[in-house]
Write a protein that holds these residues in place. Structure first.
Motif, PDB file in Angstrom:
ATOM      1  N   THR A 177      50.410  36.254  25.910  1.00  0.00           N
ATOM      2  CA  THR A 177      49.443  35.897  26.944  1.00  0.00           C
ATOM      3  C   THR A 177      48.070  36.396  26.507  1.00  0.00           C
ATOM      4  N   MET A 178      47.060  35.685  26.926  1.00  0.00           N
ATOM      5  CA  MET A 178      45.697  36.101  26.608  1.00  0.00           C
ATOM      6  C   MET A 178      45.394  37.445  27.273  1.00  0.00           C
ATOM      7  N   ALA A 179      45.973  37.676  28.438  1.00  0.00           N
ATOM      8  CA  ALA A 179      45.746  38.953  29.132  1.00  0.00           C
ATOM      9  C   ALA A 179      46.316  40.114  28.322  1.00  0.00           C
ATOM     10  N   ALA A 180      47.545  39.960  27.812  1.00  0.00           N
ATOM     11  CA  ALA A 180      48.154  41.031  27.007  1.00  0.00           C
ATOM     12  C   ALA A 180      47.391  41.226  25.703  1.00  0.00           C
ATOM     13  N   LEU A 181      46.978  40.126  25.088  1.00  0.00           N
ATOM     14  CA  LEU A 181      46.198  40.231  23.858  1.00  0.00           C
ATOM     15  C   LEU A 181      44.865  40.919  24.137  1.00  0.00           C
ATOM     16  N   GLY A 182      44.234  40.546  25.238  1.00  0.00           N
ATOM     17  CA  GLY A 182      42.965  41.162  25.613  1.00  0.00           C
ATOM     18  C   GLY A 182      43.096  42.667  25.788  1.00  0.00           C
ATOM     19  N   ARG A 183      44.163  43.089  26.466  1.00  0.00           N
ATOM     20  CA  ARG A 183      44.396  44.539  26.633  1.00  0.00           C
ATOM     21  C   ARG A 183      44.555  45.212  25.276  1.00  0.00           C
ATOM     22  N   VAL A 192      43.343  44.350  22.318  1.00  0.00           N
ATOM     23  CA  VAL A 192      42.121  44.391  21.507  1.00  0.00           C
ATOM     24  C   VAL A 192      40.898  44.876  22.283  1.00  0.00           C
ATOM     25  N   GLY A 193      41.088  45.241  23.545  1.00  0.00           N
ATOM     26  CA  GLY A 193      39.992  45.776  24.332  1.00  0.00           C
ATOM     27  C   GLY A 193      38.979  44.733  24.772  1.00  0.00           C
ATOM     28  N   MET A 194      39.450  43.534  25.088  1.00  0.00           N
ATOM     29  CA  MET A 194      38.602  42.442  25.559  1.00  0.00           C
ATOM     30  C   MET A 194      39.225  41.838  26.801  1.00  0.00           C
ATOM     31  N   SER A 195      38.423  41.180  27.570  1.00  0.00           N
ATOM     32  CA  SER A 195      38.992  40.467  28.715  1.00  0.00           C
ATOM     33  C   SER A 195      39.611  39.157  28.220  1.00  0.00           C
ATOM     34  N   SER A 196      40.580  38.671  28.973  1.00  0.00           N
ATOM     35  CA  SER A 196      41.189  37.389  28.606  1.00  0.00           C
ATOM     36  C   SER A 196      40.140  36.277  28.669  1.00  0.00           C
ATOM     37  N   GLY A 197      39.172  36.416  29.570  1.00  0.00           N
ATOM     38  CA  GLY A 197      38.085  35.429  29.656  1.00  0.00           C
ATOM     39  C   GLY A 197      37.265  35.347  28.381  1.00  0.00           C
ATOM     40  N   HIS A 198      36.995  36.514  27.774  1.00  0.00           N
ATOM     41  CA  HIS A 198      36.275  36.512  26.503  1.00  0.00           C
ATOM     42  C   HIS A 198      37.100  35.831  25.412  1.00  0.00           C
ATOM     43  N   LEU A 199      38.391  36.097  25.381  1.00  0.00           N
ATOM     44  CA  LEU A 199      39.247  35.461  24.376  1.00  0.00           C
ATOM     45  C   LEU A 199      39.251  33.944  24.546  1.00  0.00           C
ATOM     46  N   VAL A 200      39.362  33.499  25.779  1.00  0.00           N
ATOM     47  CA  VAL A 200      39.359  32.056  26.045  1.00  0.00           C
ATOM     48  C   VAL A 200      38.005  31.454  25.685  1.00  0.00           C
ATOM     49  N   TYR A 201      36.930  32.182  25.929  1.00  0.00           N
ATOM     50  CA  TYR A 201      35.599  31.708  25.561  1.00  0.00           C
ATOM     51  C   TYR A 201      35.514  31.478  24.047  1.00  0.00           C
ATOM     52  N   TYR A 202      36.034  32.427  23.267  1.00  0.00           N
ATOM     53  CA  TYR A 202      35.939  32.326  21.807  1.00  0.00           C
ATOM     54  C   TYR A 202      36.958  31.373  21.203  1.00  0.00           C
TER      55      TYR A 202
END
Length: 182
Positions: A13-19, A21-31
């Protein structure tokens, strides 16, 4: 890369990945926009790392056969769940969807290995270190052999380990590339 290898893209999940790497899932989806794009960009990054190692190994001033074996060492997975290969398995699986852009990007990554292998074979033949073969055809067959063993290694099939795979590949080279043999 390690999270994709560990969980697979479908369970990531983007949320788990974000946690992680220290980023929000929104930032991951943006990139990355989609998990498929995240996968492709991660694979491209992984291949850039391996590509630098491959170029360094191929640039060494040692016999072509030793460089060929170094290329094989880099190509094959280290074993079960190798993160680089886990990415490839995910991409190969997703390429069945028919997305031409995904396949084109995948092909370009695969062709970098192919071109380097062909160039090394041509050099080895020119120096008399290798028997004469059709370099492109031989490279295609060799990559298929490596992909087969690599897949078995990364999924952890019993009875197949890295030393055995390397032994089979060396036999293939001995039988096909030794000058004056065959």
């Amino acid at each position: 890369m390690e999270m994709i290898a560990e969980r697979g893209l479908d369970r990531l999940t983007m949320a788990a990945l974000g946690r992680e790497v220290g980023m929000s899932s929104g930032h991951l989806v943006y990139y990355f926009k989609t998990k498929d794009e995240l996968l492709l960009q991660t694979l491209q990054w992984s291949e850039e790392q391996l590509g630098a190692q491959r170029r360094a190994a191929l640039a060494r001033r040692i016999p072509a056969r030793e460089r060929l074996e170094a290329l094989v060492e880099l190509y094959l997975p280290d074993g079960h769940r190798d993160p680089h290969w886990a990415l490839w398995l995910e991409v190969w699986n997703r390429s069945q969807s028919g997305d031409d852009e995904v396949r084109a990007r995948q092909l370009e990554l695969e062709l970098s290995w192919h071109r380097d292998l062909v160039a090394l074979l041509v050099e080895g033949m020119a120096k008399g270190e290798f028997a004469t073969v059709d370099a492109d055809r031989f490279a295609t067959r060799t990559r298929a052999l490596l992909d087969g063993f690599g897949t078995h290694l990364v999924v952890g099939l019993p009875g197949v380990d890295r030393p055995l795979a390397l032994s089979h590949v060396r036999d293939h080279f001995d039988e096909s590339l030794t000058p004056g043999k065959g």
